[in-house]
Motif scaffolding. Structure first.
Motif, PDB file in Angstrom:
ATOM      1  N   GLU A  21       0.830  -1.159  -0.430  1.00  0.00           N
ATOM      2  CA  GLU A  21       0.466  -0.058   0.114  1.00  0.00           C
ATOM      3  C   GLU A  21       0.945   1.211  -0.091  1.00  0.00           C
ATOM      4  OE1 GLU A  21      -0.727  -2.675   2.111  1.00  0.00           O
ATOM      5  OE2 GLU A  21      -2.269  -3.566   1.590  1.00  0.00           O
ATOM      6  N   ARG A  25       1.085   4.116  -3.362  1.00  0.00           N
ATOM      7  CA  ARG A  25       0.482   5.177  -2.497  1.00  0.00           C
ATOM      8  C   ARG A  25       1.652   6.307  -3.712  1.00  0.00           C
ATOM      9  NH1 ARG A  25       0.675   5.903   2.634  1.00  0.00           N
ATOM     10  NH2 ARG A  25      -0.509   4.250   2.866  1.00  0.00           N
ATOM     11  N   SER A  28       1.292   6.662  -6.962  1.00  0.00           N
ATOM     12  CA  SER A  28       0.453   7.594  -7.238  1.00  0.00           C
ATOM     13  C   SER A  28       0.574   9.001  -7.299  1.00  0.00           C
ATOM     14  CB  SER A  28      -1.489   7.088  -6.280  1.00  0.00           C
ATOM     15  OG  SER A  28      -0.671   5.646  -6.985  1.00  0.00           O
ATOM     16  N   GLU A  29       1.358   9.629  -6.293  1.00  0.00           N
ATOM     17  CA  GLU A  29       1.230  10.437  -5.963  1.00  0.00           C
ATOM     18  C   GLU A  29       3.105  10.969  -7.387  1.00  0.00           C
ATOM     19  OE1 GLU A  29       3.562  10.619  -2.604  1.00  0.00           O
ATOM     20  OE2 GLU A  29       1.706  10.756  -0.538  1.00  0.00           O
TER      21      GLU A  29
END
Length: 148
Positions: A21, A25, A28-29
């Motif tokens: 996860e 994350r 994705s940033e």
């Protein structure tokens, strides 16, 4: 997917704990949109021998088995008996799964002892005239006789 597999460390052997996860994350940033569930689905699919995981393929296989047992027993078995027969044959599944799949297939077993209503009166149909004015009170014995 290979990047996440190479950099994840859920055991903490390297001293740094990066889970799937947090890696997703950070990716994705930086513009690489990927969900952790996508990673888990892909790795599970690669590990499964048929190349796919999940209910749709299993449901199709189970539907064929349910139809085979249902037809083989004169189309009278309900979900419980189909489930018991499949378990005897070594096809393991939950009874609620058999119920759900039989509903999807439109299969119903024979129902014992239940009466079906075959005649439904039409509320708009004309009724015969009430010649006795529905007066069924007893003023004295044998005064009003009603027959068909």
């Amino acid at each position: 997917m290979s990047f996440i597999s190479a950099h994840k460390d859920t055991t903490g052997e390297t001293g740094v704990r990066w889970g799937v996860e947090p890696i997703c994350r950070v990716l994705s940033e930086h513009g690489e949109l990927i969900a952790a569930s996508t990673y888990y689905d892909t790795t599970a699919r690669q590990q499964h021998p048929s190349g796919s995981v999940g209910p749709p393929l299993r449901d199709e296989m189970l539907k064929r088995e349910i139809i085979r047992v249902f037809d083989g027993n004169f189309r009278v078995y309900g979900a419980r008996k189909v489930w018991l027969q499949l378990n005897r044959e070594g096809v393991r599944m939950a009874r609620c799964t058999v119920e759900r799949l039989m509903r999807e297939l439109g299969l119903r077993g024979a129902v014992r002892g239940k009466r079906y209503r075959t005649t439904v009166p039409d509320p708009t149909a004309d009724r015969p005239a009430d010649l006795v004015k529905r007066r069924f009170d007893r003023l004295s014995p044998n005064r009003l006789w009603v027959t068909d």
